[in-house]
Design a protein around this motif. Structure first.
Motif, PDB file in Angstrom:
ATOM      1  N   HIS A  49      41.975  47.204 -27.403  1.00 11.91           N
ATOM      2  CA  HIS A  49      42.621  46.294 -28.373  1.00 11.91           C
ATOM      3  C   HIS A  49      41.988  44.835 -28.436  1.00 11.91           C
ATOM      4  O   HIS A  49      41.758  44.370 -27.440  1.00 11.91           O
ATOM      5  N   TYR A  50      41.903  44.534 -29.669  1.00 12.86           N
ATOM      6  CA  TYR A  50      41.067  42.987 -29.796  1.00 12.86           C
ATOM      7  C   TYR A  50      41.984  42.032 -30.413  1.00 12.86           C
ATOM      8  O   TYR A  50      41.712  41.078 -30.770  1.00 12.86           O
ATOM      9  N   PHE A  56      43.651  50.993 -33.857  1.00 12.37           N
ATOM     10  CA  PHE A  56      44.521  52.231 -33.726  1.00 12.37           C
ATOM     11  C   PHE A  56      44.548  53.159 -34.738  1.00 12.37           C
ATOM     12  O   PHE A  56      44.370  54.394 -34.676  1.00 12.37           O
ATOM     13  N   LEU A  57      44.602  52.414 -36.037  1.00 15.01           N
ATOM     14  CA  LEU A  57      44.762  53.264 -37.230  1.00 15.01           C
ATOM     15  C   LEU A  57      43.365  54.170 -37.297  1.00 15.01           C
ATOM     16  O   LEU A  57      43.366  55.190 -37.861  1.00 15.01           O
ATOM     17  N   ILE A  71      45.477  52.737 -24.330  1.00 11.67           N
ATOM     18  CA  ILE A  71      45.345  51.382 -24.919  1.00 11.67           C
ATOM     19  C   ILE A  71      44.882  50.441 -23.870  1.00 11.67           C
ATOM     20  O   ILE A  71      45.667  50.194 -23.068  1.00 11.67           O
ATOM     21  N   ASP A  72      43.661  49.795 -24.151  1.00 15.26           N
ATOM     22  CA  ASP A  72      43.316  48.726 -23.217  1.00 15.26           C
ATOM     23  C   ASP A  72      43.589  47.561 -23.873  1.00 15.26           C
ATOM     24  O   ASP A  72      42.881  47.032 -24.771  1.00 15.26           O
ATOM     25  N   ALA A  90      51.443  56.494 -35.167  1.00 12.80           N
ATOM     26  CA  ALA A  90      50.910  57.433 -34.147  1.00 12.80           C
ATOM     27  C   ALA A  90      51.706  58.663 -34.116  1.00 12.80           C
ATOM     28  O   ALA A  90      51.089  59.782 -34.222  1.00 12.80           O
ATOM     29  N   GLN A  91      53.093  58.704 -34.125  1.00 13.77           N
ATOM     30  CA  GLN A  91      53.667  59.961 -34.336  1.00 13.77           C
ATOM     31  C   GLN A  91      53.562  60.783 -35.550  1.00 13.77           C
ATOM     32  O   GLN A  91      53.156  62.040 -35.334  1.00 13.77           O
ATOM     33  N   ALA A  92      53.014  60.099 -36.647  1.00 15.06           N
ATOM     34  CA  ALA A  92      52.836  60.919 -37.794  1.00 15.06           C
ATOM     35  C   ALA A  92      51.393  61.557 -37.746  1.00 15.06           C
ATOM     36  O   ALA A  92      51.063  62.468 -38.330  1.00 15.06           O
TER      37      ALA A  92
END
Length: 230
Positions: A49-50, A56-57, A71-72, A90-92
């Motif tokens: 993550h930045y 994520f998407l 996730i870092d 994420a669930q979807a």
């Protein structure tokens, strides 16, 4: 994978790693799940993550059902890096859970969604930064002292989170099952009135230890078939 993990635990997986000679890679202590009591087991889908959820998407587009998003966020405590919308997405996408080296927010919403989110706590502010991506942004995630990639499996429960190389997973799970069976039998015998000291011939251990200081309790357990330690 979650089905295979159903009767096991992260302590059993940890002991099995030691017994099988598999590197023991645990998330730093303090990680906990929202909602409490949930468990995860699946292939790692690593991201770094930045400051933006776009990574994520992007990762969700290559996700397979049951993957665990790892996730870092560098263990940061000055921002939350994931909230309800990212978890819903994420669930979807078929993700079975998230493991965050960092913080989350929207705790009531995450509890209502029900997808397991393991993190180091909650914090209201989201990120206000936008850092430059590293080339490994979607191929490897750092988690404490460890690096996790798509060749790893993730196991998580109330005791914490472990990462195991997928090519050693069958061996580790089989060892964990054996340890579990031994420990359940030991527990049954304690409840039936046979103390663990008697089961493990502890007096004999002390005698041998006095004669040979290098004789360890772990070596003794291996000789007697016990499993309270590795």
């Amino acid at each position: 994978m979650l089905k295979e993990f159903a009767e096991l635990s992260t302590p059993l997986i940890a002991d099995a790693c030691v017994r099988a000679g598999v590197p023991l890679r645990a998330a730093p202590p303090g990680i906990a799940c929202v909602p409490a009591g949930r468990r995860i087991a699946g292939r790692a889908l690593p991201v770094r993550h930045y400051g933006s959820v776009d990574v994520f998407l992007e990762a969700f587009s290559s996700a397979e059902p049951g993957d665990v998003l790892v996730i870092d966020n560098g263990g940061r405590t000055d921002e939350a890096c994931v909230g309800d919308l990212a978890v819903l997405e994420a669930q979807a996408a078929g993700i079975s859970g998230l493991v965050v080296w960092g913080l989350h927010r929207d705790t009531p919403e995450l509890a209502a969604i029900g997808l397991p989110v393991f993190s180091y706590g909650s914090y209201p502010p989201g990120p206000v930064r936008l850092d430059e991506r590293e080339p490994e942004a979607r191929t490897a995630a750092r988690f404490g002292d460890h690096v996790v990639d798509g060749g790893d499996l993730v196991f998580g429960d109330a005791d914490g989170v472990l990462f195991v190389a997928s090519d050693r997973a069958a061996e580790v799970l089989a060892a964990a099952q054996r340890i579990h069976a031994t420990e359940r039998e030991q527990a049954r015998r304690i409840r039936a009135g046979e103390p663990l000291r008697a089961q493990t011939s502890f007096a004999d251990y002390l005698t041998r230890k006095a004669a040979d200081p290098s004789y360890t309790f772990r070596a003794h357990l291996r000789r007697t078939g016990g499993a309270i330690e590795e």
